[in-house]
Design an enzyme around this catalytic site. Structure first.
Site, short mmCIF file in Angstrom:
data_model
loop_
_atom_site.label_atom_id
_atom_site.label_comp_id
_atom_site.label_asym_id
_atom_site.label_seq_id
_atom_site.Cartn_x
_atom_site.Cartn_y
_atom_site.Cartn_z
N ARG A 270 -17.05 -18.57 -24.60
CA ARG A 270 -16.22 -19.69 -24.14
C ARG A 270 -16.79 -21.04 -24.54
O ARG A 270 -16.10 -22.06 -24.43
CB ARG A 270 -15.99 -19.57 -22.62
CG ARG A 270 -15.06 -18.41 -22.26
CD ARG A 270 -14.76 -18.37 -20.78
NE ARG A 270 -15.94 -18.18 -19.96
CZ ARG A 270 -16.47 -17.00 -19.66
NH1 ARG A 270 -15.89 -15.89 -20.06
NH2 ARG A 270 -17.56 -16.92 -18.94
N GLU B 188 -28.52 -12.17 -14.09
CA GLU B 188 -28.73 -11.74 -12.71
C GLU B 188 -29.20 -10.28 -12.69
O GLU B 188 -30.10 -9.92 -11.97
CB GLU B 188 -27.42 -11.87 -11.94
CG GLU B 188 -27.53 -12.80 -10.77
CD GLU B 188 -26.20 -13.02 -10.11
OE1 GLU B 188 -25.22 -13.25 -10.85
OE2 GLU B 188 -26.14 -12.94 -8.88
#
Ligand code: AMP
Length: 170
Positions: free
Chosen positions: A58, A95
């Protein structure tokens, strides 16, 4: 314009607990797209970038628009295995697990001043990896621009010492 109103918040995507910031409504709105690119370009212009580096995927949309608006070249930082010929890579922590980005070894083509763009600054791992790639190629990071900053994740700490601009803060 209230650009934040053009970001769609999608709970629990792509995994439970993640509040995904969907920028597609902003990209699809002609006025919002125009304002977002112009405001990031206005911040970046005095820093005299020669190249904009955008992160897959993106970061490509507005990274390329910013490059066009600033009269710069555009370089993509891509996922492993997408670029031909010699590349350099940086791995960074997510994460859960790790990820990696690559740029072509000759990507800066003699240019030095690089503006880095991505859609979202979250923990800052992606941004830091892109900065390290630029510096490894002999470039100087003149700034980071993001559409969105998740300020509660303190991503700026991972790119401390650099100028950072974000349009929309959470
Ligand atoms: P980070 O490395 O943690 O700063 O994550 C930034 C990268 O992950 C960017 O390339 C974003 O596209 C993506 N990202 C992280 N968190 C989100 C989120 N909440 N919504 C949309 N994209 C995100």
């Amino acid at each position: 314009m209230d650009l934040k109103s053009k970001v769609r918040e999608v709970p629990d995507f792509p995994t439970p607990g993640i509040g995904f910031k969907d920028i597609m409504p902003l990209l699809a709105d002609a006025d919002a797209l125009h304002e977002a690119v112009d405001r990031m370009a206005a911040w970046a212009e005095p820093r005299s970038p020669e190249i904009v580096l955008g992160g897959e995927a993106r970061g490509f949309f507005l990274g390329a628009a910013l490059a066009y608006r600033l009269g710069c070249g555009f370089v993509p930082a891509r996922r492993p295995g997408k670029l031909p010929l010699e590349t350099i890579a940086r791995e960074y922590e997510l994460e859960y697990g790790t990820n990696s980005l690559e740029v072509q070894a000759d990507a800066l083509a003699g240019c030095r001043h690089v503006l880095i763009h991505d859609d979202v600054l979250a923990t800052g791992g992606t941004a830091r990896a892109m900065g390290e790639l630029v510096e490894h190629l002999g470039g100087e990071v003149v700034g980071f621009t993001f559409l969105i900053e998740l300020a509660f994740l303190n991503g700026r700490e991972r790119i401390a010492g650099h100028d950072v601009f974000s349009l929309i803060e959470y």
